[in-house]
Write an enzyme that holds these catalytic residues in place. Structure first.
Site, PDB file in Angstrom:
ATOM      1  N   PHE A 220       0.819  -1.215   0.000  1.00  0.00           N
ATOM      2  CA  PHE A 220       0.000   0.000   0.000  1.00  0.00           C
ATOM      3  C   PHE A 220       0.851   1.263   0.000  1.00  0.00           C
ATOM      4  O   PHE A 220       0.712   2.139  -0.866  1.00  0.00           O
ATOM      5  CB  PHE A 220      -0.951  -0.030   1.196  1.00  0.00           C
ATOM      6  CG  PHE A 220      -1.409   1.315   1.668  1.00  0.00           C
ATOM      7  CD1 PHE A 220      -2.054   2.192   0.807  1.00  0.00           C
ATOM      8  CD2 PHE A 220      -1.187   1.718   2.982  1.00  0.00           C
ATOM      9  CE1 PHE A 220      -2.472   3.453   1.251  1.00  0.00           C
ATOM     10  CE2 PHE A 220      -1.600   2.964   3.425  1.00  0.00           C
ATOM     11  CZ  PHE A 220      -2.239   3.836   2.551  1.00  0.00           C
TER      12      PHE A 220
ATOM     13  N   VAL B  68      11.529  -7.121  -4.887  1.00  0.00           N
ATOM     14  CA  VAL B  68      10.292  -7.904  -4.951  1.00  0.00           C
ATOM     15  C   VAL B  68      10.578  -9.362  -4.598  1.00  0.00           C
ATOM     16  O   VAL B  68      11.703  -9.845  -4.732  1.00  0.00           O
ATOM     17  CB  VAL B  68       9.643  -7.815  -6.345  1.00  0.00           C
ATOM     18  CG1 VAL B  68       9.214  -6.386  -6.654  1.00  0.00           C
ATOM     19  CG2 VAL B  68      10.587  -8.330  -7.432  1.00  0.00           C
TER      20      VAL B  68
ATOM     21  N   ALA C 242       9.140  -2.541   3.799  1.00  0.00           N
ATOM     22  CA  ALA C 242       8.665  -3.907   4.023  1.00  0.00           C
ATOM     23  C   ALA C 242       8.684  -4.253   5.511  1.00  0.00           C
ATOM     24  O   ALA C 242       9.614  -3.890   6.235  1.00  0.00           O
ATOM     25  CB  ALA C 242       9.540  -4.896   3.249  1.00  0.00           C
ATOM     26  N   ALA C 243       7.640  -4.933   5.962  1.00  0.00           N
ATOM     27  CA  ALA C 243       7.545  -5.326   7.369  1.00  0.00           C
ATOM     28  C   ALA C 243       6.483  -6.394   7.535  1.00  0.00           C
ATOM     29  O   ALA C 243       5.596  -6.555   6.691  1.00  0.00           O
ATOM     30  CB  ALA C 243       7.205  -4.125   8.250  1.00  0.00           C
TER      31      ALA C 243
ATOM     32  N   TYR D  64       4.228  -5.866  17.130  1.00  0.00           N
ATOM     33  CA  TYR D  64       4.653  -5.010  16.031  1.00  0.00           C
ATOM     34  C   TYR D  64       5.418  -3.789  16.555  1.00  0.00           C
ATOM     35  O   TYR D  64       6.528  -3.493  16.093  1.00  0.00           O
ATOM     36  CB  TYR D  64       3.430  -4.577  15.229  1.00  0.00           C
ATOM     37  CG  TYR D  64       3.743  -3.682  14.049  1.00  0.00           C
ATOM     38  CD1 TYR D  64       4.474  -4.161  12.970  1.00  0.00           C
ATOM     39  CD2 TYR D  64       3.288  -2.368  14.018  1.00  0.00           C
ATOM     40  CE1 TYR D  64       4.754  -3.341  11.882  1.00  0.00           C
ATOM     41  CE2 TYR D  64       3.558  -1.544  12.936  1.00  0.00           C
ATOM     42  CZ  TYR D  64       4.289  -2.032  11.867  1.00  0.00           C
ATOM     43  OH  TYR D  64       4.565  -1.213  10.799  1.00  0.00           O
TER      44      TYR D  64
ATOM     45  N   LYS E  85       9.490  -2.957  15.976  1.00  0.00           N
ATOM     46  CA  LYS E  85       9.969  -1.737  15.333  1.00  0.00           C
ATOM     47  C   LYS E  85      10.902  -0.953  16.264  1.00  0.00           C
ATOM     48  O   LYS E  85      11.918  -0.390  15.817  1.00  0.00           O
ATOM     49  CB  LYS E  85       8.786  -0.864  14.919  1.00  0.00           C
ATOM     50  CG  LYS E  85       8.004  -1.412  13.732  1.00  0.00           C
ATOM     51  CD  LYS E  85       8.782  -1.256  12.432  1.00  0.00           C
ATOM     52  CE  LYS E  85       7.909  -1.507  11.213  1.00  0.00           C
ATOM     53  NZ  LYS E  85       8.599  -1.202   9.941  1.00  0.00           N
TER      54      LYS E  85
END
Length: 313
Positions: free
Chosen positions: A16, A36, A71-72, A140, A144
């Protein structure tokens, strides 16, 4: 500002946020290489497989001036397997990429973290600032926060500048998660218990995030710097939904329920974080990003109108 064909590697480019960031960088003159997991669709793409502590980044980083790491692992259930995934992807995968970038001579590394490293609410406290003590919430947020600490440790002895961006809820065309749920509820005129909610929350349009990333890549700064990035307007959840409904050319169906009842009901349903996200306050002090000279290009209302557009994703 045209950056003269400098090359940037973007992870999470097909997600997104990535689908908003990549075009902004490309239009500004950056040569964008997308990392990718599937066979590449474009000559500028590079296949890297899964993000992990052992990912080989050498080919992807060849000739790269900057890395934008989007990315995560997100929205994973809290179990032993999830803990391992968060550690491998969000912490060790990020640090493996950063070390490889530093070794490859990359000048700029931008890491999109989360405001959850500060917690889900600043109720009863001043707006969060970049230098506040970290109090992360959830797997999460904790992953981080740990990645941020690791990145700061990589900077000394390298020539790589690291920028950490801590956004609140990001909205825009193709957004998932809580924004997608609110959007569907508004469009389908689902009744929502927000009539008496007077909190204040920060939000961030994907376009404004992309703009700040470009700004950061185009301006000099310190070796390790953290920024809280959000739209200037910080509004109540009720007002956010009302303005989303206005953008959708409809009217919201809001009703009142006692907040204690809502809190208990969501906790019983295993959705305590939903209560925090909808009914508590999350205010950010935006003085630091203002001091950089960056100005958001998209207003809240314009961002919400853009968020209702159809996407291919």
């Amino acid at each position: 500002m045209n950056d003269g064909g400098r090359k940037v590697l973007v992870t999470g480019a097909s997600g997104f946020v990535g689908r908003h960031v990549v075009p902004v960088l490309a239009r500004s003159g950056w040569q964008v290489r997308r990392a990718v997991r599937t066979p590449p669709r474009d000559a500028n793409d590079v296949t890297i497989g899964s993000l992990s502590p052992t990912t080989d980044w050498r080919a992807a980083l060849d000739g790269v001036d900057a890395v934008v790491h989007l990315a995560a692992r997100v929205h994973q259930q809290s179990d032993e397997q999830a803990i391992e995934l968060y550690r491998n992807v969000n912490i060790e995968g990020t640090l493996n990429l950063a070390r490889a970038a530093a070794a490859a001579g990359v000048r700029d590394f931008i890491f999109v973290s989360t405001i959850l490293v500060h917690g889900r609410s600043n109720y009863g406290r001043p707006p969060f600032r970049e230098d506040d003590l970290l109090t992360p919430r959830g797997l999460y947020g904790n992953s981080k926060a740990a990645a941020e600490v690791g990145l700061k440790g990589i900077v000394p002895g390298s020539n790589m500048r690291v920028t950490v961006i801590r956004p609140p809820l990001i909205y825009g065309a193709g957004a998932k998660g809580n924004f997608a749920l609110l959007k569907r509820a508004v469009i389908n005129r689902v009744p929502l218990p927000l009539a008496d909610v007077g909190n204040r929350r920060a939000f961030l349009s994907a376009e404004n995030l992309a703009s700040f990333i470009l700004h950061r890549l185009s301006h000099p700064g310190n070796e390790f710097e953290v920024f809280l990035v959000a739209d200037r307007e910080q509004v109540s959840t009720r007002e956010f939904v009302e303005r989303l409904a206005r953008a959708a050319e409809t009217s919201p169906r809001l009703f009142w329920l006692p907040l204690p009842l809502l809190k208990v009901s969501l906790a019983i349903g295993g959705r305590k974080e939903a209560y925090d996200s909808l009914f508590t306050s999350l205010e950010l002090d935006l003085s630091k990003i203002a001091s950089t000279g960056w100005q958001q290009p998209i207003s809240l209302d314009d961002g919400l109108r853009r968020a209702l557009r159809k996407t291919d994703g």
